[in-house]
Design a protein around this motif. Structure first.
Motif, short mmCIF file in Angstrom:
data_model
loop_
_atom_site.label_atom_id
_atom_site.label_comp_id
_atom_site.label_asym_id
_atom_site.label_seq_id
_atom_site.Cartn_x
_atom_site.Cartn_y
_atom_site.Cartn_z
N MET A 68 0.83 -1.20 0.00
CA MET A 68 0.00 0.00 0.00
C MET A 68 0.87 1.26 0.00
O MET A 68 0.60 2.21 -0.71
N TRP A 69 1.93 1.21 0.79
CA TRP A 69 2.84 2.36 0.87
C TRP A 69 3.54 2.59 -0.48
O TRP A 69 3.70 3.73 -0.91
N ALA B 278 -0.81 11.60 5.76
CA ALA B 278 -0.34 11.51 7.15
C ALA B 278 -0.02 10.07 7.46
O ALA B 278 -0.68 9.15 6.96
N PHE B 279 1.04 9.90 8.22
CA PHE B 279 1.47 8.57 8.62
C PHE B 279 1.34 8.51 10.14
O PHE B 279 1.84 9.36 10.86
N ILE C 17 -2.31 5.05 7.31
CA ILE C 17 -2.02 6.19 6.44
C ILE C 17 -3.34 6.87 6.14
O ILE C 17 -4.32 6.22 5.73
N ILE C 18 -3.35 8.15 6.29
CA ILE C 18 -4.57 8.92 6.09
C ILE C 18 -4.26 9.99 5.05
O ILE C 18 -3.26 10.71 5.17
N GLN C 19 -5.11 10.06 4.08
CA GLN C 19 -4.88 11.04 3.02
C GLN C 19 -6.06 11.99 2.94
O GLN C 19 -7.20 11.65 3.32
N ASN C 20 -5.76 13.17 2.39
CA ASN C 20 -6.77 14.21 2.16
C ASN C 20 -7.47 14.64 3.46
O ASN C 20 -8.67 14.87 3.48
#
Lengths: 290, 744
Positions: B340-341, B356-357, B409-412
């Motif tokens: 995924m990373w 964000a990690f 992991i969080i995006q947006n």
């Protein structure tokens, strides 16, 4: 069977006689004609007469009938002389064709006969037999009619026929044509019908006309008046009877000649009839000169 | 042997090659056959030509001979003699009788009679239509050949005529005959083509030269021609048969082999292009049974393979899932996280977005695991994972990337939203009833967060390390368990060490150069003794390198053993040089890896002569000691028997299980500075620390309290029962021994 036997005997005898009789060719210059004539001469026994035999129309002394007769006489010991009429060809060797240029005349022929008779006499012959075959017979008859020759003792005519006459196909128009030409002094040869030369007898008018006188009447008349004994040998199956008719034999007989008819024989006494002819000739001659 | 690639060609190529070679060989054979046949025909033609030439010569001679005979016959002809005797009717004879006679041959051109003077006996008649091939007079009697004005070739001969009586020459016969006609009339030709006889422009040549002036050609040899025709016919038939056979062969090959192979090849290509689809086999029926069986076999094989593939896909999916699922927590595992990373990293290059990690770690999980057993530890991990996953938004899966470590992991999301998510998770974790699992202690979690904006210039790859730094910062804090990475933390973790420093540290550890030992005194509370803790320092190009940076490099490069060996070597040198004050001692720190080193005993063997006069202390950290308690007991007890003292360093910074103390092979317990500082916290904590210190001391351990920086702390340490104290109050680490033992 009998004929075969005869043929065989003749062959053997020919072989034999050839070894004893030597025929030779003799020539004689004919000054009137400026020609040299040729004949076959075979001398026989001195006590026997000489036979002068004349060939038929346009042939030579090598014609088989003439040779056969000469042979018979030679075998019998007779001297034979068989001239070949020159027919205006010096020392002629071959028969003359119908379409050859005929300039010879009956008179020339008789002249040559005359010379040969003289030649025989020159050879010491005292008795002469004249033997003619076919047209040689009327020519010899013409000679006898116009010449008296004491050495001539006998006349034999074989296949005696006249040479001119409508029966034989002689055209008066041609005779007239020839006569006109002669009258006009046109000597160019022309094709006539004469005996077996139908429309191709290439002759001068003089030559053609000279033989026309030997017609039926002329012959019968002369035969009747011959000064020498005469024999006439005719073939029973001669085809000329088809044109002249069989009464010709009767007419001949009425002339006084000794008429002999060889039954079955043709004009030339061919084949086995040669022997009959020979037998008759020898028989007649032997009988005459016994 | 490997087949060269050029050898591998389509079947059409090899068939064309086969046909080409076959045709070439057959063409050579046919050409050879044709050439030999042609040669034979030429030879026969040449022989025929020679035979024709012989025949021509023979024919000329024969004609000459026959003509002479004819002339001789003519010379004996009565009528010729008659003409010489009396040429009165010469023209009639010459123009009519002669031509009609059997003597005159059709090929006669002219016959004339000549006098003895060799002049014409008679001039030509006006009606003469003969060719004027005979001269009016002639000189010689030999044969002459010439051509008339009309182009007819003639042969002129003469024959003398002699008088039969006296053999005197009478004249001559001159005969001119059409030579061509005469040759044809008098001769039979088998080799010479009588129609092809051509006389060249001959002008009075002798008969002997005549052949050279005649063009002729042989007749076509029927046998030769027939043979040649047969040969040609055979060749044409052979070619026709070969072409027909080739055509049939091609058709059969196409029908029997090429077409099935092409069809099967296309079928296999379809199978290869779309192996996961079901394909119908070619509809056409092959004449060759093996191809039919092959087609059927391929179809069956592919059908079975397809079924197996589907089954395998399902298995793979299951395996994939299993490979990416943590068996314990049913969350995604480290592999899934890495994939995924990697995807995020790739997508970030083209579509950068705020990312964000977030790292979760259970504090003191190791000790908890060892205390309550793996089963409880596992249940705690499962519960933690479940709580975290339930607390997260739907689009944020949680990954278990270590024993007690979770990542997501969080995006947006904005910074505040991320913090809110982290806080929600942490609250949920803190509120979870761990007592239900049998755990009595309070469980705490640390959360490290790193994030970047959507700028592509940011380093996405740095996020894990930054989150790790933030998480460890959170671990060190008792209150702020959620830490967001910022650059100030970087300095603390010394994660960012310059290459120059790295190079100097590594080089010094390997060579021993630039190493400078500093010593900080550890003084007995009753002033009865004093010894020094040896602390390594490395001289950098701009002064001493920060110890944090040194240990950062050592940990990353795994140089713990080498570092410890240099420290041991340096301190041993000092002992050997008698630079250590008398009645004092040295305390040397060793890492966990050195503790596990098989030559640990031998490493300290050189110190043994000085044990009698100096206090030699070996400091080990609490966490490592707990992790390898059994092996540590074995080796450390052996060292203790040899006279070495073992100190447990940084007690209180970790789990600090009291249960272990009874079994720990140590002589000295060193309280971490956080324990000393905790004496100022609530009374309960202070009481625990005091009780612990009392218990330690009563158990016979010396108790060293670190971080004593002022008198108040000194009094608190003494009050707490410390036997020794260490700190800036008593002396900072310095490269010499002038305090405070000397002051004693």
């Amino acid at each position: 069977m009998q004929k075969i036997f005869k043929t065989l005997c003749l062959s053997i005898s020919l072989m034999f006689t050839h070894s004893i009789a030597f025929a030779e060719v003799v020539t004689q210059h004919i000054p009137e004609l400026k020609l040299t004539a040729e004949a076959e001469y075979s001398k026989g026994m001195p006590n026997k007469p000489a036979v002068l035999m004349l060939h038929g129309f346009l042939t030579t002394n090598q014609f088989h009938t003439v040779r056969s007769m000469a042979q018979a006489y030679n075998e019998a010991g007779y001297t034979t002389l068989a001239p070949t009429l020159t027919l205006n060809i010096s020392q002629r060797k071959q028969s003359v064709k119908c379409n050859a240029i005929h300039t010879h005349t009956l008179e020339n022929d008789v002249l040559e006969v005359k010379h040969w008779i003289q030649w025989l006499k020159d050879q010491g012959v005292q008795e002469i037999v004249l033997l003619g075959h076919s047209s040689g017979s009327p020519e010899l008859m013409h000679f006898l009619a116009h010449n008296e020759e004491p050495t001539i003792k006998l006349a034999i005519f074989t296949s005696l026929f006249f040479l001119s006459g409508p029966e034989l196909g002689t055209l008066q128009s041609e005779i007239d044509h020839a006569r006109n030409a002669l009258k006009n002094n046109n000597m160019q040869p022309h094709k006539y019908s004469f005996l077996f030369c139908k429309n191709n007898y290439f002759a001068t008018p003089e030559s053609f006309l000279s033989y026309q006188k030997l017609d039926r009447a002329y012959l019968l008349d002369n035969l009747k008046n011959l000064k020498v004994p005469s024999y006439t040998i005719m073939g029973g199956e001669d085809k000329r009877y088809q044109s002249v008719g069989h009464k010709w034999l009767d007419e001949l007989e009425q002339t006084g000649t000794h008429l002999i008819v060889v039954e079955g024989a043709n004009h030339f006494f061919s084949s086995e009839y040669e022997f009959d002819l020979q037998d008759q000739l020898i028989k007649i001659t032997d009988a005459q000169f016994e | 042997m490997k087949t060269p690639e050029k050898i591998v060609q389509p079947v059409q190529f090899y068939f064309a090659l086969f046909l080409g070679i076959g045709f070439l060989l057959l063409a050579i054979m046919i050409w050879s056959f044709y050439t030999e046949g042609n040669k034979l025909q030429k030879t026969v033609e040449e022989q025929t030509y020679q035979e024709a030439k012989k025949e021509l010569i023979s024919a000329i001679n024969h004609t000459l001979e026959v003509t002479r005979d004819q002339l001789k016959s003519l010379s004996e002809w009565d009528e010729v003699h008659q003409q010489f005797h009396d040429p009165s009717y010469y023209f009639f004879w010459h123009d009519n009788r002669l031509i009609e006679s059997s003597y005159y041959q059709p090929y006669y051109l002219q016959l004339e009679l000549y006098t003895t003077q060799r002049k014409l006996l008679m001039p030509a008649s006006p009606e003469n239509h003969h060719e004027d091939s005979l001269p009016e007079s002639f000189a010689v009697s030999s044969a002459v050949v010439g051509k008339t004005p009309n182009g007819k070739s003639f042969l002129n001969l003469s024959q003398p005529i002699y008088d039969r009586a006296n053999r005197i020459l009478m004249g001559y016969i001159g005969l001119s005959l059409d030579l061509h006609k005469a040759l044809l009339a008098q001769n039979q030709f088998y080799y010479l083509n009588k129609h092809a006889i051509q006389f060249n422009n001959v002008h009075t040549v002798s008969i002997e030269e005549l052949v050279d002036f005649i063009d002729f050609s042989p007749v076509s040899n029927p046998v030769n021609n027939y043979l040649w025709e047969l040969t040609q016919k055979f060749i044409f038939e052979l070619i026709a048969i070969l072409l027909t056979v080739s055509l049939l062969l091609m058709l059969f090959f196409n029908k029997l082999i090429r077409s099935p192979l092409t069809s099967l090849s296309h079928y296999l290509q379809r199978l290869k292009s779309n192996p996961h689809q079901s394909h119908t086999p070619p509809e056409e029926t092959y004449w060759v049974r093996e191809f039919e069986e092959f087609k059927s076999t391929i179809h069956d094989f592919h059908r079975n393979l397809h079924s197996a593939q589907i089954e395998l896909d399902q298995q793979n999916l299951l395996v994939w899932e299993q490979a990416r699922r943590d068996a314990l927590t049913n969350t995604f595992n480290r592999r899934a996280f890495d994939e995924m990373w990697n995807d995020i990293f790739i997508n970030f290059q083209t579509q950068p977005k705020p990312t964000a990690f977030m790292l979760f770690d259970c504090d003191f999980f190791k000790a908890l695991n060892d205390t309550y057993g793996h089963e409880v530890g596992d249940e705690m991990i499962k519960a933690s994972a479940k709580v975290i996953q339930q607390s997260l938004p739907m689009e944020c899966p949680v990954y278990r990337i270590g024993g007690d470590e979770f990542a997501l992991i969080i995006q947006n999301r904005t910074q505040s939203e991320i913090l809110e998510i982290a806080q929600t998770c942490l609250d949920a974790l803190n509120q979870y009833p761990y007592q239900s699992l049998g755990i009595k202690e309070k469980i705490s979690f640390s959360i490290g967060i790193s994030s970047i904006a959507s700028s592509a210039n940011d380093y996405l790859t740095s996020l894990p390390r930054q989150a790790d730094i933030a998480m460890y910062k959170a671990k060190q804090s008792h209150h702020s368990k959620i830490q967001i990475y910022h650059r100030s933390l970087e300095k603390e973790s010394s994660a960012l060490v310059s290459n120059q420093i790295i190079s100097r540290v590594v080089d010094s550890i390997h060579t021993g150069e630039h190493i400078q030992m500093h010593f900080q005194p550890i003084v007995a509370v009753d002033q009865s003794n004093c010894y020094y803790e040896a602390l390594i320092r490395i001289q950098g190009q701009e002064g001493l390198i920060n110890p944090v940076e040194i240990f950062s490099v050592v940990e990353r490069r795994r140089l713990e053993v080498e570092l410890d060996q240099q420290v041991i070597r340096a301190t041993l040198t000092l002992l050997q040089q008698n630079k250590i004050p008398k009645d004092s001692g040295l305390s040397v720190n060793i890492s966990g890896k050195t503790l596990l080193h098989p030559d640990l005993i031998e490493l300290f063997t050189p110190f043994r002569p000085w044990i009698e006069h100096y206090k030699i202390v070996i400091e080990v950290t609490e966490n490592f000691l707990i992790d390898h308690i059994e092996y540590a007991q074995k080796v450390l007890n052996e060292l203790r028997q040899q006279g070495f003292l073992i100190a447990l360093d940084d007690f209180g910074s970790g789990y600090s299980s009291i249960r272990y103390l009874a079994h720990m092979p140590v002589d000295i317990i060193k309280f971490d500075m956080s324990m000393i500082q905790a004496l100022n916290s609530d009374s309960k904590t202070r009481q625990i620390i005091l009780t612990t210190a009392d218990m330690i001391r009563k158990s016979g351990f010396d108790l060293v309290m670190e971080g004593i920086e002022d008198e108040a702390m000194l009094e608190q340490a003494k009050a707490a029962g410390a036997t020794h104290i260490q700190g800036y109050l008593l002396g900072k680490p310095v490269p010499h021994f002038d305090q405070p033992c000397e002051c004693q």
